[in-house]
Motif scaffolding. Sequence first.
Motif, short mmCIF file in Angstrom:
data_model
loop_
_atom_site.label_atom_id
_atom_site.label_comp_id
_atom_site.label_asym_id
_atom_site.label_seq_id
_atom_site.Cartn_x
_atom_site.Cartn_y
_atom_site.Cartn_z
N THR A 5 0.83 -1.21 0.00
CA THR A 5 0.00 0.00 0.00
C THR A 5 0.86 1.25 0.00
O THR A 5 0.58 2.21 -0.74
N THR A 6 1.91 1.25 0.79
CA THR A 6 2.82 2.40 0.83
C THR A 6 3.43 2.65 -0.54
O THR A 6 3.49 3.80 -1.00
N LYS A 9 0.77 4.06 -2.83
CA LYS A 9 0.51 5.46 -2.51
C LYS A 9 1.58 6.37 -3.10
O LYS A 9 1.28 7.47 -3.57
N TYR A 12 0.78 6.70 -6.71
CA TYR A 12 -0.39 7.57 -6.84
C TYR A 12 0.00 9.03 -6.70
O TYR A 12 -0.37 9.86 -7.54
N ASN A 13 0.76 9.35 -5.67
CA ASN A 13 1.18 10.73 -5.45
C ASN A 13 2.04 11.24 -6.59
O ASN A 13 1.90 12.38 -7.03
N TRP A 28 -7.80 6.40 -7.16
CA TRP A 28 -7.40 5.47 -6.10
C TRP A 28 -8.65 4.74 -5.61
O TRP A 28 -9.66 5.37 -5.30
N SER A 30 -9.73 1.69 -2.80
CA SER A 30 -9.41 0.71 -1.76
C SER A 30 -10.43 -0.41 -1.88
O SER A 30 -11.63 -0.18 -1.86
N ASP A 81 -6.07 -0.91 -4.47
CA ASP A 81 -5.28 -1.43 -3.36
C ASP A 81 -6.02 -2.53 -2.61
O ASP A 81 -7.15 -2.34 -2.18
#
Length: 173
Positions: A5-6, A9, A12-13, A28, A30, A81
């Motif tokens: 997930t990290t 992310k 994504y960023n 995004w 979940s 995710d």
Amino acid sequence: GVGKTTLLKQIYNKLLLDLQNTFGVVIWVSVSKDLRLEKIQEQIGIKIGLFDKAWKKKSLKDKASDIFKILKEKKFALLMDGLWERVDLTKVGVPLPDSKNLSKIVFTTRSLEICGLMEADMQFKVKCLAAEEAWKLFQTLIGYETLHEGHPEVLGLVMDISKECYGFPLALP
């Protein structure tokens, strides 16, 4: 537990920062163990401006049609995710990426079988960090001063805790 997930992310960023140059929309989603297509549609609908009281009352099929109409005209990146099972993207309304639309779908899962069921083009296995790498990352995140210039017992205690969280330094801060 290894940072999927990290990592997603971070992707994504990065895509959001580079949005105007790469994708028309970055989404995004979940996904929980209890897979509900309506929940996925809701997250997508919010991002692309469809979600309101009237849209919320539409059927799964009508929402899928609405999502498809918008996304087929865009170059999009969909980041999903936590897949525990195959997601039928056509039932959600997501057009499948091809050489024409150049869209991308990226997902995380704990299962190589899901990668196969989702027909992933590429797979990346995320592994735990080695103890030394985990400790270095933890020190970077917490800060050298915090660890080494505080109370003398803190460093020993933190080292003990980091051994307990072996390979998962992000669980500590």
